[in-house]
Design a protein around this motif. Structure first.
Motif, PDB file in Angstrom:
ATOM      1  N   ARG A   1      -5.574 -41.579  17.062  1.00  0.00           N
ATOM      2  CA  ARG A   1      -5.355 -40.179  17.444  1.00  0.00           C
ATOM      3  C   ARG A   1      -6.395 -39.712  18.449  1.00  0.00           C
ATOM      4  NH1 ARG A   1      -3.170 -36.607  19.223  1.00  0.00           N
ATOM      5  NH2 ARG A   1      -2.273 -34.741  18.277  1.00  0.00           N
ATOM      6  N   ARG A   2      -7.632 -40.185  18.314  1.00  0.00           N
ATOM      7  CA  ARG A   2      -8.696 -39.780  19.227  1.00  0.00           C
ATOM      8  C   ARG A   2      -8.645 -40.524  20.557  1.00  0.00           C
ATOM      9  NH1 ARG A   2     -11.948 -40.175  14.420  1.00  0.00           N
ATOM     10  NH2 ARG A   2     -12.561 -42.269  15.129  1.00  0.00           N
TER      11      ARG A   2
ATOM     12  N   GLY B   1      -4.010 -39.562  24.482  1.00  0.00           N
ATOM     13  CA  GLY B   1      -3.277 -38.313  24.450  1.00  0.00           C
ATOM     14  C   GLY B   1      -1.835 -38.550  24.033  1.00  0.00           C
TER      15      GLY B   1
ATOM     16  N   SER C   1       0.482 -36.001  24.307  1.00  0.00           N
ATOM     17  CA  SER C   1       1.219 -34.825  24.788  1.00  0.00           C
ATOM     18  C   SER C   1       2.656 -35.180  25.162  1.00  0.00           C
ATOM     19  CB  SER C   1       0.497 -34.192  25.978  1.00  0.00           C
ATOM     20  OG  SER C   1       0.343 -35.130  27.034  1.00  0.00           O
TER      21      SER C   1
END
Length: 457
Positions: A66-67, A70, A72
């Motif tokens: 998750r880190r 991205g 999006s």
């Protein structure tokens, strides 16, 4: 945020009437919470069977994924799919919950991808509400009708390999336990199934489940893979949150020889994005649009089977749309089911804080009517009825009612009708039970405490 003993913080607290099955048998539903003596074995401190080394290892991978990238584009894909499913029935005012649903779907797919190395298998709990444990904040990963009574755990499977699952009964055990081999990570089509309840008892708490390409030949604890098998999906359902627990599970791959190199973080990222792209059209237009919202609001069709759901389960999908002064009365006939529940979810099929609100009730948490059926009242305002399913302030939302462990002769049924909130008492059957505000507060406090057991370390 609610914390306990400084070690567990759950994003979802709990509310709703929690009971004990032994008190229900004596006719003491709902109001008798905490008034009976708890058996010694249930009071004894016990390690959380979910808080394992495997769990922590995969949590770390999921958080790193998750880190590291991205998502999006994935969130845009999921948002578009979910918006396409509403067909004008979910107004833009409900889009505030959509962002949360998309974020949880994406993290749920990250969790799925993070535990998808069949040559280094782990048992991993996913699809839970946001929580904090072991010093880490774990985002919510719920999608497509999560059930706060059910713990979803996965084991990645290579169809040509052999595996051994070791299990141990903990606490009071569980109401249902299903081991399902599936051939797709999204549709979860079952290719083989083992009923876990028959494998263990309090006298013999330890058991094994074997997995491999060879036939069972009468073994009740063996699952046969097909060439398309990709995962073992384990559903553990509990009714009494205060004493029931999932089993402790471990997995071992039995085959030797060379195995592929471990996947890179980038491999997991790309797989998670692919799962979102594949899953969003199924969870949005298909499940939410066609399965849930095809009919009129405040109606539930008679229960049936749904592909991708538990094979021993009957279910009914629908959605509610209620004014502040309205209530939806739902009457369910268990017809011998070993488990039945009525959870409400938000307009995008994600649980509505099952910690802070009584947004789900199962048979062990409810009072049964004199005719053997269960009546529930879904509403924003507390109607005073013991079986209140709270909408957590939502005027609109979704419903997936469930019946499990049905007999061959079972014919479960459901009826619904809308009334003014002030007419609830007149509309409920004779013998309906009611609670005072003080009694409701005690119910919510008991349920909150029981809910947090799943996040203890």
């Amino acid at each position: 945020m609610t914390s306990t003993n400084g070690s567990v913080t759950a994003g979802d607290g709990i509310s709703g009437p929690l009971t004990r099955r032994r008190l229900l048998a004596a006719g003491g539903a709902g109001l008798l919470v905490g008034t009976g003596a708890t058996p010694g074995w249930a009071r004894a401190p016990m390690a959380n069977p979910l808080a394992t080394a495997d769990q922590r290892a995969v949590d770390r991978i999921a958080l790193a994924v998750r880190r590291s990238a991205g998502f999006s584009d994935s969130e845009t894909i999921a948002t578009a799919a979910y918006l396409a499913s509403r067909a004008g029935l979910i107004p833009p005012s409900d889009d505030g919950r959509l962002a949360n649903a998309v974020e949880e779907l994406v993290f749920g797919m990250i969790q799925t991808a993070s535990n998808n190395d069949p040559f280094r298998p782990r048992v991993y709990w996913l699809g839970a509400a946001p929580h904090r444990w072991f010093g880490a904040s774990i985002p919510g990963g719920r999608w497509a009708y999560d059930n706060p009574d059910t713990f979803y755990r996965t084991v990645p499977i290579d169809p040509s390999s052999r595996y051994r699952i070791r299990g141990r009964l903990t606490g009071a055990g569980s109401t249902d336990l299903a081991f399902s081999l599936v051939d797709d990570l999204i549709t979860q089509t079952t290719v083989d199934y083992v009923d876990g309840l028959g494998l263990r008892s309090r006298r013999r708490p330890d058991y094994t489940v074997t997995i491999g390409p060879e036939p069972a030949h009468g073994r009740p604890n063996h699952l046969q893979t097909t060439e398309r098998t990709v995962q073992l999906f384990i559903r553990t359902t509990i009714s009494d949150w205060a004493i029931e627990s999932p089993d402790l599970l471990t997995v071992e791959r039995l085959d030797g020889g060379a195995i592929p190199a471990p996947r890179s973080l980038r491999d997991v990222v790309e797989e998670a994005k692919l799962l979102v792209a594949r899953g969003a059209p199924i969870f949005g237009p298909a499940l939410l649009g066609l399965k849930t919202m095809a009919g009129p609001p405040n109606r539930l069709p008679q229960p049936g089977r749904t592909p991708g759901a538990l094979v021993t389960q009957a279910n009914s999908f629908g959605y509610f749309n209620l004014a502040d002064d309205q209530a939806l009365i739902v009457t369910m006939d268990p017809s011998g089911a070993g488990y039945m529940t009525l959870p409400v979810t938000d307009p995008w099929m994600v649980g509505i804080s099952p910690g802070r609100f009584s947004s789900s009730l199962n048979m062990a948490q409810s009072a049964r009517g004199v005719d053997g059926r269960y009546s529930f009242v879904i509403s924003r305002r507390d109607p005073g009825f013991i079986n209140w399913v709270a909408t957590a302030g939502q005027r609109r939302g979704t419903i997936m009612a469930r019946w499990q462990r049905l007999r061959a002769s079972s014919r479960p049924s459901v009826t619904t009708h809308v009334v003014d909130i002030d007419q609830v008492r007149d509309a409920l059957p004779p013998g309906a039970r009611y609670v005072t505000p003080a009694q409701r507060r005690r119910q919510l406090q008991a349920r909150q405490s029981a809910y947090l057991r799943r996040f203890r370390t």
